[in-house]
Design an enzyme around this catalytic site. Sequence first.
Site, PDB file in Angstrom:
ATOM      1  CB  THR A 106      -0.911   0.064   1.258  1.00  0.00           C
ATOM      2  OG1 THR A 106      -1.678  -1.120   1.333  1.00  0.00           O
ATOM      3  CG2 THR A 106      -1.820   1.266   1.284  1.00  0.00           C
ATOM      4  CB  VAL A 130     -13.644  -3.154   0.463  1.00  0.00           C
ATOM      5  CG1 VAL A 130     -13.227  -1.705   0.547  1.00  0.00           C
ATOM      6  CG2 VAL A 130     -14.270  -3.452  -0.896  1.00  0.00           C
ATOM      7  CG  ASP A 140      -6.755   0.282   5.811  1.00  0.00           C
ATOM      8  OD1 ASP A 140      -6.468  -0.499   4.871  1.00  0.00           O
ATOM      9  OD2 ASP A 140      -5.887   0.837   6.510  1.00  0.00           O
ATOM     10  CB  THR A 185       0.781   0.873   4.913  1.00  0.00           C
ATOM     11  OG1 THR A 185       1.852   0.987   5.858  1.00  0.00           O
ATOM     12  CG2 THR A 185       0.889   1.998   3.904  1.00  0.00           C
ATOM     13  N   GLY A 186      -0.773  -1.411   6.323  1.00  0.00           N
ATOM     14  CA  GLY A 186      -0.797  -2.513   7.285  1.00  0.00           C
ATOM     15  C   GLY A 186      -2.192  -3.105   7.359  1.00  0.00           C
ATOM     16  N   GLY A 200      -5.620  -3.653   7.357  1.00  0.00           N
ATOM     17  CA  GLY A 200      -6.748  -2.740   7.195  1.00  0.00           C
ATOM     18  C   GLY A 200      -7.880  -3.011   8.154  1.00  0.00           C
TER      19      GLY A 200
END
Length: 361
Positions: A198, A227, A229, A249-250, A252
Site C-alpha cells: 500500500t 475491501v 481500509d 498501511t498494514g 486494514g
Amino acid sequence: MPLTRRDFIARTAAAAATLSLTERLHAMRLATTVLPVGTAGAARIVSSTNGLRGVARAWEMLQRGDDTLDAIIAGVNIQELDPDDDSVGLGGLPNADGIVQLDASCMHGPTRRAGAVGCIEDIATPSLVAKAIMDYTDHIMLAGHDAKTFALEMGFTAQNLLTDRSRQNWLRWRARLNPGDFRLDYDDDVAIRFTHGTINMNAVNTAGDMSSVTTTSGMAYKVPGRVGDSPIIGAGQYCDQTVGAAGSTGRGEANIKACGGFLTVEFMRQGMAPEQAALKTLERVVAMTEARQMNDKGRPRFDLNIYTLAKDGRYGSASLYEGGTFAVADDKGARVETAAFLFKRAEFPTGPVPVQRARAR
Ligand code: ASP
C-alpha cells in the site's frame, strides 16, 4: 436602524441573563468545540517508504506550484504502474481467485472534497479513478464492476494486472493450501510472497493547502470482494487542512475499527504533535483488537503504520512494531526516516498462528 455596539452588548447580556443554567452550560460546551485552525508553515510530502520515488516527484510538482493532490497522485502513480511493486496497481498480488482487486481514496483539502473506489479490477491507477469520482460525480465512492465501467467511460484503459510473478506467487499459495487436494505442490521451497504494501501519501504546501491519497491491492489472497481500509475515508487516509492529514498501511481490518486516519487528525486537533497522535491512534487500535489476533502477552499478530502531517509542516510516523520507516520530501531532499513504535520487534508473536475458528472471537 443599525445596532450600535453598545446596544448589541446590552441586548446580548440581557439575552444571556434569561438563559437557564442548563442552556448556559450547553452554550459553554459548544464554545469549547470550536475547531482550532493551524497555521501554514514548511511545505512537505510524507508517505509510506515505498513512496520514496513518489515523494521526490510530488515535491518537484509542488515546487512548480502544482496542486497538492495532483502532486501526490502523480507520486503514487509511479508505484501503481510499476509491475515489480506487488502491493499496488499493476503486479499487485491477487485475491484468492487470482484476480487483482484494487482500492484507493483521496481527499483534497482546499475544496474539502473526497473520492474513493473499492474492489476495482483491470485499472492500474485506482488513485486516479478515486479522483475522477471526486471530480465528476456527486458521490464519494464507487465499487466493483460498476466502478470499472465508470473508469472506462472516463477514458481509463483496461488491462490484465496479473504479472507472471504475481501469478506464480498465487499459484504456489493455492497449491499449498491443502495437502490433500488435487493440486500438486510445487517441487520447491520458494517462500510464498504475502504483501504488506500500500502507499499512503500526504502533502502540504507553503500556503497550507493539503491533500492525502492511499492506494493498494489490499491483502494478498484475500476473500474475493474484500475491501480494506485504503478506500475508506477516515480510515486509510484523511485530510482536514485546518489541522492536518494522516493515512496508513498494514492490516486494514484493524485500522477500520479505529478510524485511524480520522482519529490521528483529531488527536492533532487536540494539540498532539504528529508522531504522538499516530502513537495514540495505535494504542486505540490495540485496544480494539479481538482476542484471536493477540498473543497471551497482549501483542497483536499484525503490524500497522500511520503517517501523519500537520498543516504547519510538522510530520511523523509510528508503527505498532519497531523497525518501521517512512519517506519524506522537503527542501532537504527526499529521504527515508525511522518511525516511532509501540512495541519492540522482539515482542512480535512468532510461531504457528493458532487455528482461527469462527466462534472463537
Ligand atoms: N492496508 C491494506 C489493506 O488492508 C494492506 C496493507 O497495507 O498491507 O488493504
